[in-house]
Motif scaffolding. Structure first.
Motif, PDB file in Angstrom:
ATOM      1  N   UNK A  68       0.814  -1.221   0.000  1.00 41.47           N
ATOM      2  CA  UNK A  68       0.000   0.000   0.000  1.00 41.47           C
ATOM      3  C   UNK A  68       0.846   1.268   0.000  1.00 41.47           C
TER       4      UNK A  68
ATOM      5  N   UNK B 284      -2.625   5.581  10.592  1.00 43.97           N
ATOM      6  CA  UNK B 284      -4.043   5.377  10.270  1.00 43.97           C
ATOM      7  C   UNK B 284      -4.922   5.345  11.515  1.00 43.97           C
ATOM      8  N   UNK B 285      -6.176   5.686  11.295  1.00 44.17           N
ATOM      9  CA  UNK B 285      -7.145   5.679  12.401  1.00 44.17           C
ATOM     10  C   UNK B 285      -7.387   4.258  12.901  1.00 44.17           C
TER      11      UNK B 285
ATOM     12  N   UNK C 164      -7.807  -8.047  -4.590  1.00 48.54           N
ATOM     13  CA  UNK C 164      -7.321  -6.961  -5.443  1.00 48.54           C
ATOM     14  C   UNK C 164      -8.372  -6.625  -6.506  1.00 48.54           C
TER      15      UNK C 164
ATOM     16  N   UNK D 162     -11.137  -4.284  -5.737  1.00 44.99           N
ATOM     17  CA  UNK D 162     -10.848  -2.862  -5.555  1.00 44.99           C
ATOM     18  C   UNK D 162     -10.318  -2.527  -4.174  1.00 44.99           C
TER      19      UNK D 162
ATOM     20  N   UNK E  20      -7.217  -2.310  -1.528  1.00 42.43           N
ATOM     21  CA  UNK E  20      -5.760  -2.259  -1.450  1.00 42.43           C
ATOM     22  C   UNK E  20      -5.372  -2.448   0.018  1.00 42.43           C
TER      23      UNK E  20
ATOM     24  N   UNK F 270      -9.271   4.834   7.487  1.00 40.65           N
ATOM     25  CA  UNK F 270     -10.403   5.290   8.299  1.00 40.65           C
ATOM     26  C   UNK F 270     -11.233   4.092   8.781  1.00 40.65           C
TER      27      UNK F 270
ATOM     28  N   UNK G 218     -14.383   3.353   9.322  1.00 42.50           N
ATOM     29  CA  UNK G 218     -15.563   2.923   8.563  1.00 42.50           C
ATOM     30  C   UNK G 218     -15.143   2.135   7.323  1.00 42.50           C
ATOM     31  N   UNK G 219     -14.124   2.642   6.667  1.00 45.74           N
ATOM     32  CA  UNK G 219     -13.633   2.009   5.436  1.00 45.74           C
ATOM     33  C   UNK G 219     -13.022   0.638   5.738  1.00 45.74           C
TER      34      UNK G 219
ATOM     35  N   UNK H   9     -15.744  -2.020   6.721  1.00 51.83           N
ATOM     36  CA  UNK H   9     -16.535  -2.552   5.612  1.00 51.83           C
ATOM     37  C   UNK H   9     -15.686  -3.452   4.706  1.00 51.83           C
ATOM     38  N   UNK H  10     -14.481  -3.002   4.400  1.00 50.78           N
ATOM     39  CA  UNK H  10     -13.640  -3.811   3.506  1.00 50.78           C
ATOM     40  C   UNK H  10     -13.157  -5.079   4.189  1.00 50.78           C
TER      41      UNK H  10
END
Lengths: 414, 527
Positions: B198, B258-259, B282, B285, B287, B325, B327-328, B331-332
């Motif tokens: 990343x 990072x958070x 990958x 989408x 990373x 973040x 939330x991101x 979810x991922x």
């Protein structure tokens, strides 16, 4: 698009600057790397490579151009491996055409310079970037391989087709921003990124250069992950005004989460009372004068200013307010605010040497991107050379001992 | 280099059990072809010692053979060459003085940081000077407002993050040796790490360097600001393995911490499913910050060594880390779980706290050393392939290993397709080490044939220079040599590394000197 009958007046949509004053010599538009090599082997004169010609003003005028070599005939995307997020494309492929092809797989090359029609080779040679450099970096961070034809016709490759690769010298870095002076880039290999599915912007008014610095720092030093943080600014007699736009691009949930948090941060800072931001909601809904959340970026986003004299300023990122203050009234432009790069249209009477001396305090530089024809004679395009200039000259001498390629277009007249 | 005999083999690859025996039998690497045929460098290097003492102080100059032997190797422990003189530099002026004296006398020099490199990049030259930079350990400035830290080259990688942490920032490149490796060495090797998937490599985080060129001139490349006018010599300098000069000060950029960071460990019954999971992540989408894979043999070793509690019966495990973040990431993270389940993951563990996360990484990060539990000796390779070719390349590695009758444990940065095959052998068996080396080179050739590279992060050094001619054409290498000649026309900076054939800078293109003594004759045909 370039006019093939007018070699001296290579025109892009944004920049009509000829690569050489007066008239250039012959024009060639080879269709393959082999043809480029053959041209260089079979001729002895000076050669200036050019892509779509959208940034010909970014380098100093050539001192000679026997052959204008258009790379637009090198227009094939030779290899695209979506699963590996890697693409190999010839230098003359327009970025926009490549992005269209990549988008069908939900991917992108994370470069967004605004010049319409620009080719990959031209973007590389000029080291052009756009707002999203904050997240993704610039050419040097995304280029993983390059094939170059040297002045003597040698075809050489460095890097490769995998992102992680430390075998040999990374010559792609050397050609980035070299305006073809060390060799003619014929093929490029890039690392790709997934295209984010959602976007939102947060726009804050900027009242004063100090506020521009504070607002930028507030976002840049948070855990928010904006893709870009762009400032539009203008210098009036009474100081700097403008607006700051944070762009968020990610999955919808993340964008929905981050945009309001960013708006609250900016509203707090805008109020100048970080600890008193009891009701950020209220501050974000004051209309035009307040921080607001939107979907698409404004029209100016990512555009470079147009004017009689346009500069690219680079500096220690935290010096943004001081750099803006160092510019004369009447200057205006944009900035990738958190990375220390600004684009400025300045009054043509500006004392460029004095500006450069002022910028030196912040490790800064000012290079010319565009200048009206009457300003170009005698214009110091790049500014002072540093203590590595002798080394740069030796590099030039090894790669192009006869000074055939883009002569005079680079720093210090190289 | 391809060695023909067991004795010379000891000088060419990294095994971790043979250091003692090698050091007792062969201190120096004989028969090295000097770049300058007329030079008697041994005598000159010796004569240089007095001048070095006068220039930098006697206490910083070592010539005692016992002391010199301490510096005979780096992390590639079996290539051992004792230098004539060691200079323990304490400040930039010491480096400048030492390099100028070497240049004046035509004596080669090698820079060394912490000496953790795995390809022999810091192995001394027998008749040369070793300039040790580990005492240059000052942190010159910590500048969170500009996200920059300026350090001397001997500063340890992890210290940079330690300096930046109070400001919520971190230095992203994190090679596994980050507790001991130096920034100067990281710059020389363009060091990577698990999280470069990343965040990128050292080159993406170095903004500036003060460099002592091989003739002693001091130049400044890049700086605090981005985009200094002129050629990006800094970009070419990073990863040049000490052949273009010595960095005496490095400016790096730091990133915001990072958070949220979340880590999972996933077990699979097949390597193909694990590799397919990586591809699907990958393709989805996402990373990740890191995606690491270990196969059954590597898992067995890690369990034996550190009891990391990896899923029982797993043929492959993935360690997957997401950051960003909250939330991101959340979810991922769910999306990754679903992808793994669809690829028949039989066990998925999610780290609930920092301790559990550390344990997941412990198995991965100790894997190299752990292999020592299941084999008398081993050899670490480093190659890269396009990520989508993981299943077929791993199958082929298995076939090559079976054909050679050699076990191979696979531990790798799956997200970048960066393989680290651990080739197991018994050093007591005659010829076994040589066979292991041959298998390693066959795997590298397979990487190149698959569209990859002979090294993703360990560098070429002395270990893999013969393989450069597999990956690059003679014209490619000649062109790289032009850069070398611009920086170091006398060929004094770390000679004999990175490139397969020593050459003089005055040579006409296309005319090459004879292959070096450790050069593969078969490759000599094409180079």
């Amino acid at each position: 698009m370039p006019d093939p009958d007018s070699p001296a007046g290579v025109r892009g949509s944004a920049d009509p600057t000829p690569v050489v004053p007066g008239s250039a010599g012959e024009v060639a538009a080879p269709g393959s790397a082999g043809e480029v090599a053959e041209l260089l082997r079979s001729t002895t004169g000076t050669v200036v490579p050019v892509g779509a010609g959208t940034k010909t003003g970014w380098a100093a005028p050539a001192t000679s151009c026997d052959l204008l070599l258009r790379t637009t005939g090198l227009d094939r995307v030779t290899e695209y491996a979506p699963g590996d997020l890697v693409v190999v494309a010839e230098a003359g492929v327009p970025l926009a055409a490549l992005q269209e092809q990549l988008a069908t797989h939900g991917q992108m090359l994370a470069l967004d310079p605004p010049e319409q029609g620009a080719t990959l080779g031209g973007i590389l040679a000029a080291n052009a970037s756009g707002p999203r450099r904050l997240r993704y970096g610039t050419v040097r961070d995304l280029l993983i391989g390059v094939t170059v034809v040297l002045a003597d016709g040698t075809v050489a490759r460095s890097g490769g087709k995998v992102v992680k690769n430390v075998a040999g010298y990374d010559l792609g870095k050397l050609h980035t921003g070299a305006h073809g002076g060390l060799g003619i880039v014929v093929s490029t290999t890039w690392r790709l990124h997934p295209r984010p599915p959602a976007a939102a912007t947060v726009t804050a008014p900027v009242r004063g250069s100090a506020a521009a610095g504070r607002l930028t720092a507030r976002v840049a030093r948070s855990t928010l992950t904006p893709t870009a943080l762009e400032l539009r600014w203008q210098r009036g007699e009474s100081g700097t005004t403008g607006e700051l736009v944070a762009l968020f691009e990610s999955i919808p949930a993340s964008v929905r989460d981050q945009a309001p948090r960013c708006a609250a941060l900016l509203a707090e800072e805008d109020a100048g009372r970080g600890s008193e931001a009891a009701d950020p909601e209220a501050r974000t809904t004051r209309g035009d004068e307040a921080v607001r959340i939107g979907a698409a970026p404004p029209a100016w986003f990512g555009e470079r200013p147009v004017g009689q004299l346009v500069l690219r300023l680079a500096f220690a990122p935290s010096a943004l307010p001081y750099v803006l203050d160092a510019l004369p009234p009447g200057s205006r432009g944009t900035a990738s605010a958190a990375v220390g790069v600004a684009y400025a249209a300045v009054p043509p009477a500006i004392d460029l040497a004095a500006l450069r001396a002022a910028l030196a305090r912040w490790d800064g530089s000012a290079v010319v991107l565009a200048a009206d024809p009457e300003l170009r004679p005698g214009l110091d395009h790049w500014g002072p050379t540093g203590d590595a200039f002798g080394l740069m000259t030796r590099v030039k001498d090894r790669f192009d001992p006869e000074r055939r390629l883009s002569p005079g277009r680079l720093l210090g007249g190289l | 280099m391809l060695a023909r005999t067991r004795a010379s083999f000891h000088h060419s690859i990294g095994t971790y059990r043979q250091v003692e025996s090698v050091s007792s039998t062969r201190q120096d690497r004989p028969g090295r072809r000097p770049l300058r045929e007329d030079a008697n460098d041994g005598a000159r290097a010796g004569a240089l010692a007095d001048r070095l003492r006068a220039a930098v102080g006697a206490a910083k100059v070592l010539t005692d053979p016992a002391q010199l032997r301490t510096y005979a190797c780096d992390g590639l422990a079996t290539v051992r060459v004792t230098p004539s003189v060691v200079v323990l530099a304490e400040r930039r002026e010491d480096v400048v003085a030492a390099v100028r004296l070497c240049a004046g006398a035509g004596v080669p020099f090698v820079a060394r940081g912490s000496g953790t490199g795995l390809s022999g990049g810091a192995v001394p030259v027998a008749d040369g000077v070793l300039i040790v930079l580990s005492r240059l350990r000052a942190v010159r400035s910590v500048d969170p407002g500009n996200a920059r830290v300026v350090v001397e080259p001997g500063v340890i990688n992890l210290w940079v993050t330690r300096e930046a942490a109070p400001y919520g920032q971190a230095y992203a490149p994190d090679p596994s040796s980050q507790q001991v490796c130096s920034i100067g060495g990281n710059v020389a090797e363009n060091a990577g790490g698990a999280h470069c998937l990343k965040y990128g490599f050292t080159v993406n985080h170095v903004m500036g360097a003060e460099v002592v060129l091989p003739d002693g001139e001091v130049v400044h490349l890049g700086g605090i600001a981005p985009e200094h006018p002129g050629f990006d010599l800094l970009g070419a300098f990073v990863g040049s393995e000490g052949t273009l000069g010595i960095a005496t000060e490095v400016t790096v950029r730091t990133v915001q911490a990072p958070e949220s960071v979340r880590t999972m460990l996933v077990g699979f019954h097949s390597v193909a499913d694990a590799a397919g999971t990586v591809s699907d992540i990958i393709a989805g989408g996402i990373l990740p910050a890191a995606v690491e894979m270990m196969d059954a043999l590597a898992i067995e070793a890690a369990e034996a060594a550190v009891r990391c509690g990896y899923p029982q019966g797993a043929v492959a495990v993935l360690v997957i880390e997401l950051d960003g973040p909250r939330v991101e990431v959340d979810e991922q993270f769910l999306q990754v779980e679903r992808i793994a389940a669809a690829r028949h993951a039989f066990e998925t563990r999610i780290a609930r706290d920092e301790d559990e996360r550390a344990l997941m990484w412990k198995g991965r990060k100790s894997a190299f050393a752990a292999v020592g539990r299941i084999s008398p000796a081993y050899y670490v390779q480093d190659g890269v392939i396009p990520r989508t070719k993981l299943p077929e390349v791993l199958d082929e590695v298995g076939r090559l290993a079976d054909a050679a009758g050699i076990r191979v444990a696979n531990v790798f940065h799956a997200g970048d397709g960066n393989l680290h095959p651990l080739i197991l052998f018994d050093d007591k068996v005659e010829g076994a080490a040589h066979a292991a080396e041959q298998l390693g080179f066959a795997i590298l050739d397979l990487c190149v044939a698959s569209g990859g590279s002979i090294t993703g992060e360990h560098g070429v050094g002395v270990e893999k220079k013969s393989r450069m001619a597999v990956q690059f054409s003679a014209d490619d290498l000649d062109t790289m040599h032009r850069l070398r000649c611009a920086f170091d026309p006398a060929g004094l900076a770390n000679p004999g590394k990175q490139f397969p054939t020593p050459r003089l800078c005055g040579e006409r293109p296309g005319v090459r000197t004879a292959a070096s003594e450790d050069h593969d004759p078969a490759l000599g045909e094409v180079f």
